[in-house]
Design a protein around this motif. Structure first.
Motif, PDB file in Angstrom:
ATOM      1  N   TYR A  79       0.810  -1.114  -0.084  1.00  0.00           N
ATOM      2  CA  TYR A  79       0.087  -0.002  -0.028  1.00  0.00           C
ATOM      3  C   TYR A  79       0.859   1.195  -0.072  1.00  0.00           C
ATOM      4  O   TYR A  79       1.597   1.518   0.989  1.00  0.00           O
ATOM      5  CB  TYR A  79      -0.973   0.189   1.407  1.00  0.00           C
ATOM      6  CG  TYR A  79      -1.876   1.275   1.205  1.00  0.00           C
ATOM      7  CD1 TYR A  79      -3.017   0.920   0.598  1.00  0.00           C
ATOM      8  CD2 TYR A  79      -1.650   2.376   1.986  1.00  0.00           C
ATOM      9  CE1 TYR A  79      -4.048   1.969   0.848  1.00  0.00           C
ATOM     10  CE2 TYR A  79      -2.622   3.166   1.824  1.00  0.00           C
ATOM     11  CZ  TYR A  79      -3.876   3.191   1.310  1.00  0.00           C
ATOM     12  OH  TYR A  79      -4.796   4.171   1.193  1.00  0.00           O
ATOM     13  N   THR A  80       0.774   2.074  -1.051  1.00  0.00           N
ATOM     14  CA  THR A  80       1.709   3.203  -1.312  1.00  0.00           C
ATOM     15  C   THR A  80       0.862   4.479  -1.691  1.00  0.00           C
ATOM     16  O   THR A  80       1.601   5.560  -1.550  1.00  0.00           O
ATOM     17  CB  THR A  80       2.428   3.013  -2.528  1.00  0.00           C
ATOM     18  OG1 THR A  80       1.568   2.867  -3.542  1.00  0.00           O
ATOM     19  CG2 THR A  80       3.481   1.811  -2.271  1.00  0.00           C
ATOM     20  N   ASN A 123      -0.733   8.099  -1.301  1.00  0.00           N
ATOM     21  CA  ASN A 123      -0.581   9.288  -0.192  1.00  0.00           C
ATOM     22  C   ASN A 123      -1.569  10.209  -0.592  1.00  0.00           C
ATOM     23  O   ASN A 123      -1.634  10.542  -1.559  1.00  0.00           O
ATOM     24  CB  ASN A 123       0.903   9.688  -0.535  1.00  0.00           C
ATOM     25  CG  ASN A 123       1.141  10.983   0.419  1.00  0.00           C
ATOM     26  OD1 ASN A 123       0.377  11.241   0.957  1.00  0.00           O
ATOM     27  ND2 ASN A 123       2.363  11.510  -0.054  1.00  0.00           N
ATOM     28  N   ARG A 129      -1.527   1.737   5.493  1.00  0.00           N
ATOM     29  CA  ARG A 129       0.067   2.035   5.413  1.00  0.00           C
ATOM     30  C   ARG A 129       0.709   1.108   6.307  1.00  0.00           C
ATOM     31  O   ARG A 129       1.877   0.559   6.048  1.00  0.00           O
ATOM     32  CB  ARG A 129       0.226   3.309   5.265  1.00  0.00           C
ATOM     33  CG  ARG A 129       1.975   3.777   5.374  1.00  0.00           C
ATOM     34  CD  ARG A 129       2.341   3.456   3.953  1.00  0.00           C
ATOM     35  NE  ARG A 129       1.711   4.210   2.830  1.00  0.00           N
ATOM     36  CZ  ARG A 129       2.318   5.288   2.389  1.00  0.00           C
ATOM     37  NH1 ARG A 129       3.338   5.867   2.823  1.00  0.00           N
ATOM     38  NH2 ARG A 129       1.611   5.954   1.525  1.00  0.00           N
ATOM     39  N   SER A 156       0.604  -2.473   5.400  1.00  0.00           N
ATOM     40  CA  SER A 156       1.970  -2.627   4.356  1.00  0.00           C
ATOM     41  C   SER A 156       3.326  -2.540   5.138  1.00  0.00           C
ATOM     42  O   SER A 156       4.051  -3.376   4.516  1.00  0.00           O
ATOM     43  CB  SER A 156       1.529  -1.476   3.396  1.00  0.00           C
ATOM     44  OG  SER A 156       2.547  -1.649   2.291  1.00  0.00           O
ATOM     45  N   GLU A 157       3.531  -1.737   5.862  1.00  0.00           N
ATOM     46  CA  GLU A 157       4.860  -1.731   6.574  1.00  0.00           C
ATOM     47  C   GLU A 157       5.245  -2.856   7.328  1.00  0.00           C
ATOM     48  O   GLU A 157       6.520  -3.415   7.527  1.00  0.00           O
ATOM     49  CB  GLU A 157       5.145  -0.513   7.190  1.00  0.00           C
ATOM     50  CG  GLU A 157       5.017   0.823   6.330  1.00  0.00           C
ATOM     51  CD  GLU A 157       4.892   2.144   7.291  1.00  0.00           C
ATOM     52  OE1 GLU A 157       4.844   2.062   8.761  1.00  0.00           O
ATOM     53  OE2 GLU A 157       5.174   3.217   6.645  1.00  0.00           O
ATOM     54  N   ASN A 176      -5.051   2.900  -4.760  1.00  0.00           N
ATOM     55  CA  ASN A 176      -3.834   2.350  -4.441  1.00  0.00           C
ATOM     56  C   ASN A 176      -3.135   1.798  -5.640  1.00  0.00           C
ATOM     57  O   ASN A 176      -2.001   1.800  -5.776  1.00  0.00           O
ATOM     58  CB  ASN A 176      -3.599   1.372  -3.222  1.00  0.00           C
ATOM     59  CG  ASN A 176      -2.326   0.666  -3.034  1.00  0.00           C
ATOM     60  OD1 ASN A 176      -1.377   1.572  -2.680  1.00  0.00           O
ATOM     61  ND2 ASN A 176      -2.134  -0.326  -2.912  1.00  0.00           N
TER      62      ASN A 176
END
Length: 203
Positions: free
Chosen positions: A19-20, A22, A139, A142-143, A197
């Motif tokens: 997931y990127t 923003n 996010r 995802s991290e 996304n």
């Protein structure tokens, strides 16, 4: 993974497991100060995310309402469609109005937006704060290597199934438990975020 560079920003298109997105990227999600003047080229898209401040009502040029953008600027959105009164009926104060590829219009003395095709506008059942909170949650997943890779409840990584929004579960028991804990209110919002996304907004 596709990298897209513009004069003001760059982004990485997300995947099933990364997931990127923003929401502060003003090229993809412009506020009032960064909305393009001209319509998009064939390989360009953007989404103006606003929060509804007033109930729909007849206005000069159609039916519409007052909104605020992510920076707090306020402006009108007018539906100038053949069925404008019906098109705006479902829009509720406090929810999000999303405008695809919108261009600013001068209403004198105020600027705003005219919607001529109802397919270019849609509502999400939340406010800006909730949208941001859910995006930050994705996010974080995802991290941690959890996004799209493990059950949203028990974190198991095998025999996964997807909800309508693409949230993953190991089975019906976990899916039902999550639904009753709040996913029922979040599903449509998460579906939008997960879909955004993976869009290549600028080619």
């Amino acid at each position: 993974m596709a990298m897209v560079n513009t004069a003001a920003s760059s982004y990485t298109v997300g995947t099933k497991t990364r997931y990127t997105l923003n929401l502060d990227n003003v090229i993809i999600f412009p506020d009032n100060a960064n909305i393009p003047v001209h319509p998009p080229d064939e390989d360009e898209n953007w989404l103006i995310i606003t929060e509804l401040l007033s109930n729909p009502a007849p206005r000069p040029g159609g039916h519409g309402f007052l909104v605020k953008d992510q920076k707090g600027d306020r402006f009108p959105v007018i539906f100038n469609t053949p069925t404008a009164a019906r098109d705006v009926k479902a829009y509720k104060t406090g929810r999000l109005v999303c405008l695809l590829n919108g261009s600013i219009r001068d209403f004198m003395p105020q600027r705003g937006f005219i919607v001529k095709d109802r397919k270019t506008a849609f509502m999400l059942p939340c406010n800006l704060a909730t949208l941001r909170r859910l995006s930050l949650r994705l996010r974080g997943q995802s991290e941690r290597g959890e996004f799209g890779q493990c059950c949203n409840v028990c974190k198991k990584r095998d025999a996964l199934r997807s909800c309508r929004c693409k949230t993953r579960y190991c089975g019906l028991e976990c899916q039902r438990a999550d639904w009753s804990k709040g996913h029922s209110q979040e599903c449509k919002i998460l579906k939008a975020l997960i879909s955004w996304n993976r869009i290549d907004w600028w080619d």
